[in-house]
Design a protein around this motif. Sequence first.
Motif, PDB file in Angstrom:
ATOM      1  N   SER A 329       0.842  -1.200   0.000  1.00  6.22           N
ATOM      2  CA  SER A 329       0.000   0.000   0.000  1.00  6.22           C
ATOM      3  C   SER A 329       0.878   1.250   0.000  1.00  6.22           C
ATOM      4  N   ALA A 330       2.041   1.194   0.655  1.00  9.54           N
ATOM      5  CA  ALA A 330       2.938   2.351   0.647  1.00  9.54           C
ATOM      6  C   ALA A 330       3.437   2.608  -0.774  1.00  9.54           C
ATOM      7  N   ILE A 331       3.878   1.556  -1.448  1.00 12.53           N
ATOM      8  CA  ILE A 331       4.411   1.738  -2.807  1.00 12.53           C
ATOM      9  C   ILE A 331       3.311   2.221  -3.743  1.00 12.53           C
ATOM     10  N   LYS A 332       2.137   1.626  -3.610  1.00  9.57           N
ATOM     11  CA  LYS A 332       1.017   2.005  -4.472  1.00  9.57           C
ATOM     12  C   LYS A 332       0.692   3.487  -4.317  1.00  9.57           C
ATOM     13  N   HIS A 333       0.847   4.005  -3.102  1.00  5.75           N
ATOM     14  CA  HIS A 333       0.506   5.403  -2.865  1.00  5.75           C
ATOM     15  C   HIS A 333       1.726   6.309  -2.856  1.00  5.75           C
ATOM     16  N   SER A 334       2.714   5.893  -3.641  1.00  4.89           N
ATOM     17  CA  SER A 334       3.812   6.795  -3.940  1.00  4.89           C
ATOM     18  C   SER A 334       4.711   7.139  -2.753  1.00  4.89           C
ATOM     19  N   ILE A 335       4.882   6.170  -1.852  1.00  2.00           N
ATOM     20  CA  ILE A 335       5.846   6.354  -0.775  1.00  2.00           C
ATOM     21  C   ILE A 335       7.083   5.507  -1.095  1.00  2.00           C
ATOM     22  N   ALA A 336       8.243   6.112  -0.948  1.00  2.00           N
ATOM     23  CA  ALA A 336       9.494   5.399  -1.209  1.00  2.00           C
ATOM     24  C   ALA A 336      10.269   5.265   0.083  1.00  2.00           C
ATOM     25  N   TYR A 337      11.118   4.232   0.144  1.00  2.00           N
ATOM     26  CA  TYR A 337      11.886   4.018   1.377  1.00  2.00           C
ATOM     27  C   TYR A 337      13.247   3.437   1.036  1.00  2.00           C
ATOM     28  N   THR A 338      14.298   4.027   1.581  1.00  2.00           N
ATOM     29  CA  THR A 338      15.614   3.403   1.466  1.00  2.00           C
ATOM     30  C   THR A 338      16.110   3.085   2.869  1.00  2.00           C
ATOM     31  N   SER A 339      16.523   1.852   3.047  1.00  2.00           N
ATOM     32  CA  SER A 339      16.900   1.366   4.370  1.00  2.00           C
ATOM     33  C   SER A 339      18.326   1.749   4.735  1.00  2.00           C
TER      34      SER A 339
END
Length: 499
Positions: A329-339
């Motif tokens: 759901s995060a990716i679908k709603h345009s949220i990105a994450y780098t660990s």
Amino acid sequence: MSEIRLEVKNISKNFGITKALQNVSFNVNKGEVHALIGENGSGKSTLTNMLTGIYTLESGTFILDGKEVHPKNQVEANEEGISIIVQELGTLSGLTVAENIFLGHEDRFVKFGIKNTKAMNREANELLKKYGFDRIKASDMIDIYNFEDRKLVEIVKATYFNPKIVVIDETTTALSQEGREELYKHMERIRKEGNTVIFISHDLPEILEKSDTISILRDGIYIDTVKSADVTEDDLKKLMVGREVTGDYYRSDYGEKVSDEVVLSVKNVSVPGLIKDVSFDLHKGEILGFGGLSESGMHEIGKAIFGASYDRTGTVTLADGTEINSIPSAIKHSIAYTSKDRDNESVVMNQSIGDNICLPSLDNLCAFGKILSGKKMKDFSNKFSKEMSVKMVDTNQFVSELSGGNKQKVVLARWIGKDSDIVVLDSPTRGIDIKVKQDIYQLMDRMRKSGKSIIMISEELMELIGMCDRIIIMKDGMTSGSLDRNKDINENSLIGMMV
Ligand code: ADP
Ligand code: MG
């Protein structure tokens, strides 16, 4: 006059068309901490990996205490008195702590074909105790420990047998302040015993403080060896980059008003044992920083927003009311994450640069309905690897072959390609040299100006101060204070809230 421990003579190494090292020669003395610096991809790890038998030496020689050495693997290197703490994870999963410490040297504990595990554990526990790492237990599986503890195990593994040369390749970035202090203690001990540390780090103040001598590589070419006492940070930057680097690479604007528009609202978020009741709003075009000690819970905030903390409570809500509860759901709603843990959580090492960049955008890279289009993928990954100026042969190259800074660029290219509106960057410049850092800061500034919102989690207070519109400090899993962008903030203003 100091005595020579190691002569590096005419070492060259190519990877395909990449000339990783070209005819590199310099000397390293006994009883010194000899730093090796250079930007990402300048050949530091390649050189030390050959010295320690991880890569094959093809051209040139290493002379240790007057005798040529040519270790074919790490065990042979250890036998010659050379060891390394590698840049990536250097312990093996599926083995115990003790098995990792004595890896390749188990025969010491074998009698009549039977391994005396008890004796091995006993000795490993004694070592761990001697090093002050008692909270790590020899008989535990290494897998239960986090990256930092595994690095501490590597310190034991690499130094317990008093080697003549210990290579420490970018280990400090993975360690908290306490972990670093432990490492420095052992570096000092090795040096006092007349042995040598080859120390690789991107942290120039740390290099100046902890090393006696510094050798500089640039694009695989040896530049110079200098005494730490004779040079400044700016001298080193200039030697590394080959031109004057201005100290000012953060944002230079102050007093710009951040939009009132809330794009993401985090309310009463808790993750058992890690964070407690955290609430904040992220605004359009804002860079919001999170700082604190490494165990303060700040790294968990990023995961919680990205839907990657499974036992999270509380809510993460977008402006339109959509609740984010999972990674899809995060990716679908345009949220990105780098660990923060780039190698294990962000990139797929054994896949190409192209595949890594396309990963979250596959839905958009199909032709004729649901079939992936090779051409679209190729164009897409070419475009965004170029935009991020990833240093590579081509997009078919495996990510595992890239230097840390370039891996990070691949991760960022992926999210730029996805055109994410909210970008959560956990320790985006960890272990990355100044030029790539500068690229990343500039990218963040461009994104901010184009209305993207960024959460930057970092243990480097200076970059938070330099880049953020607002900084929230975490302590013991809770927010302990917040500061708005302002010329007068310094590290001490933040440290007070951290401890
Ligand atoms: P540093 O440690 O200074 O960041 P490296 O020694 O890792 O640099 O890399 C030097 C150059 O060699 C880079 O261009 C890198 O991409 C390349 N390189 C390093 N290891 C490999 C490998 N196993 N295969 C292909 N290219 C490699
Ligand atoms: Mg390296």
